[in-house]
Design a protein around this motif. Structure first.
Motif, PDB file in Angstrom:
ATOM      1  N   LEU A   1       0.834  -1.202   0.000  1.00 50.31           N
ATOM      2  CA  LEU A   1       0.000   0.000   0.000  1.00 50.31           C
ATOM      3  C   LEU A   1       0.871   1.257   0.000  1.00 50.31           C
ATOM      4  N   ALA A   2       1.973   1.222   0.764  1.00 45.56           N
ATOM      5  CA  ALA A   2       2.863   2.387   0.828  1.00 45.56           C
ATOM      6  C   ALA A   2       3.518   2.655  -0.523  1.00 45.56           C
ATOM      7  N   VAL A   3       4.020   1.607  -1.175  1.00 44.80           N
ATOM      8  CA  VAL A   3       4.669   1.781  -2.474  1.00 44.80           C
ATOM      9  C   VAL A   3       3.637   2.164  -3.533  1.00 44.80           C
ATOM     10  N   TRP A   4       2.441   1.561  -3.461  1.00 45.13           N
ATOM     11  CA  TRP A   4       1.369   1.939  -4.394  1.00 45.13           C
ATOM     12  C   TRP A   4       1.052   3.425  -4.269  1.00 45.13           C
ATOM     13  N   TYR A   5       0.956   3.898  -3.037  1.00 46.28           N
ATOM     14  CA  TYR A   5       0.669   5.321  -2.822  1.00 46.28           C
ATOM     15  C   TYR A   5       1.795   6.176  -3.392  1.00 46.28           C
ATOM     16  N   GLY A   6       3.043   5.772  -3.135  1.00 47.64           N
ATOM     17  CA  GLY A   6       4.181   6.534  -3.637  1.00 47.64           C
ATOM     18  C   GLY A   6       4.222   6.606  -5.153  1.00 47.64           C
ATOM     19  N   LEU A   7       3.868   5.499  -5.803  1.00 46.86           N
ATOM     20  CA  LEU A   7       3.921   5.460  -7.264  1.00 46.86           C
ATOM     21  C   LEU A   7       2.756   6.203  -7.923  1.00 46.86           C
ATOM     22  N   THR A   8       1.617   6.213  -7.280  1.00 44.27           N
ATOM     23  CA  THR A   8       0.419   6.767  -7.920  1.00 44.27           C
ATOM     24  C   THR A   8       0.014   8.139  -7.409  1.00 44.27           C
ATOM     25  N   ARG A   9       0.552   8.566  -6.268  1.00 39.68           N
ATOM     26  CA  ARG A   9       0.069   9.805  -5.670  1.00 39.68           C
ATOM     27  C   ARG A   9       1.169  10.831  -5.393  1.00 39.68           C
ATOM     28  N   THR A  10       2.389  10.542  -5.784  1.00 35.74           N
ATOM     29  CA  THR A  10       3.490  11.470  -5.503  1.00 35.74           C
ATOM     30  C   THR A  10       4.283  11.779  -6.769  1.00 35.74           C
ATOM     31  N   ALA A  11       5.025  12.874  -6.695  1.00 38.30           N
ATOM     32  CA  ALA A  11       5.884  13.247  -7.827  1.00 38.30           C
ATOM     33  C   ALA A  11       6.960  12.200  -8.056  1.00 38.30           C
ATOM     34  N   TRP A  12       7.438  11.597  -6.971  1.00 39.08           N
ATOM     35  CA  TRP A  12       8.450  10.542  -7.115  1.00 39.08           C
ATOM     36  C   TRP A  12       7.951   9.429  -8.017  1.00 39.08           C
ATOM     37  N   GLY A  13       6.705   8.995  -7.808  1.00 39.92           N
ATOM     38  CA  GLY A  13       6.151   7.932  -8.630  1.00 39.92           C
ATOM     39  C   GLY A  13       6.047   8.328 -10.090  1.00 39.92           C
ATOM     40  N   LYS A  14       5.636   9.565 -10.355  1.00 39.60           N
ATOM     41  CA  LYS A  14       5.556  10.037 -11.741  1.00 39.60           C
ATOM     42  C   LYS A  14       6.928  10.035 -12.388  1.00 39.60           C
ATOM     43  N   HIS A  15       7.956  10.366 -11.600  1.00 40.36           N
ATOM     44  CA  HIS A  15       9.315  10.362 -12.135  1.00 40.36           C
ATOM     45  C   HIS A  15       9.769   8.942 -12.478  1.00 40.36           C
ATOM     46  N   VAL A  16       9.410   7.977 -11.626  1.00 37.88           N
ATOM     47  CA  VAL A  16       9.788   6.584 -11.874  1.00 37.88           C
ATOM     48  C   VAL A  16       9.200   6.102 -13.193  1.00 37.88           C
TER      49      VAL A  16
END
Length: 327
Positions: free
Chosen positions: A186-201
């Motif tokens: 859930l934490a990684v899903w949130y990071g990838l879908t809801r943060t700028a870091w995820g968009k960068h990845v």
């Protein structure tokens, strides 16, 4: 009213936009087939066991997903995890170091190894396959040298904590490791879908040059992915000690391939920039369900490996096909 052709087209487009849908359907089909063909598969205790069997590979696959999303691959993740188990268990057993200290030390070493891998990939611009293949050889050798041919039992409650279980409604066995893996996903899903870091990845995986031109620090993003993946591998070591309370330098020899299998079956593209961690979670469950169901059906382990290999090739072929359609 929409024609049959239009409906098929819209369904196809939805499947392309949501790559985790296919694996979910495959998981449900596998569960139904093994429930019908065996008398022991579909019961609470067995289903709980299947999830437990998916914990270590599922955690490894979470870190592997981040790397593959950037169009890389990590062949050294399982060897890093095994080294982490050895550090945690050996220090606690021989030097009576508190489990919480060795746990942190093992995760830290895994993170450092992730940072080394990321630094070599980004600094020398070498293919991740080659770098992680070299790391696999190095870390495996270091782990065996460090263990000196021995295995080390877990003697501290902290290291075995994830193997402890509770019962929901008095029947469903849930281990601490299950809760931790769910929280991590859930934490990684949130990071990838809801943060700028995820968009960068995702951007780096799609087209690193375009990402660089848009202002993304590509090297920093890649390095961060490998460090985070390393931390996850360290936590996978904790999961492994909770699952089997013994650190063995020869354990999980195919763990890297199993984690890649879970990621690919889960719908994450080997070409980067497309996929989800929830798909990976389903992929890890598919691998566990397949092995458990085939074992209960009396199928030899070698044929199970054949079936898993076929799944990988089919999943990779479907990924290639879907990428071609998107273009």
């Amino acid at each position: 009213m929409a024609t049959l052709k239009e409906r098929r087209g819209s369904l196809s487009e939805y499947m392309l936009r949501t790559p985790a849908v296919g694996p979910v359907i495959a998981l449900l089909v596998a569960v139904v087939i093994f429930s019908v063909t065996t008398s022991t598969f579909f019961n609470v205790d067995n289903l709980s066991l299947v999830v437990k069997q998916a914990l270590v590979i599922g955690t490894l696959a979470l870190g592997q997903t981040l790397v593959i999303l950037t169009a890389g691959i990590d062949l050294a993740n399982a060897s890093i995890m095994v080294l982490g188990t050895l550090i945690m268990a050996k220090f606690t057993l021989l030097h009576h170091t508190p489990g919480i200290v060795t746990l942190i030390a093992g995760i830290f070493v895994a993170a450092v190894l992730g940072a080394v891998t990321g630094s070599v990939v980004t600094g020398f611009r070498l293919p991740p396959f080659i770098v992680t293949l070299g790391m696999l050889t190095i870390v495996t050798a270091v782990g065996r040298i460090y263990a000196a041919g021995q295995s080390f039992p877990v003697t501290d409650g902290t290291l075995g904590f994830l193997g402890q279980s509770q019962y929901l409604f008095g029947q469903i066995e849930i281990s601490n490791g299950m809760w931790l893996m769910l929280i991590m996903y859930l934490a990684v899903w949130y990071g990838l879908t809801r943060t700028a870091w995820g968009k960068h990845v995702y951007a780096v995986g799609n087209d690193p040059e375009a990402a660089r031109l848009s202002g993304i620090q590509v090297r920093r993003s890649l390095l961060g992915v490998y460090v985070i993946a390393g931390v996850i591998y360290g936590i996978a070591a904790w999961q492994a000690l909770g699952r089997v309370p013994n650190a063995d330098p020869n354990a999980f020899q195919t763990g890297n391939l199993d984690s890649i299998t879970a990621v690919v079956i889960g719908g994450t593209s080997l070409f980067g920039g497309r996929g989800s961690v929830m798909g990976t979670l389903v992929g890890a469950l598919i691998v566990a369900v397949l092995r458990s169901g085939l074992t209960q059906a009396g199928i030899d382990q070698l044929y199970q490996d054949v079936a898993t290999g076929v799944l990988i090739i089919v999943a990779a072929g479907l990924d290639r096909l879907s990428r071609g359609r998107q273009r």
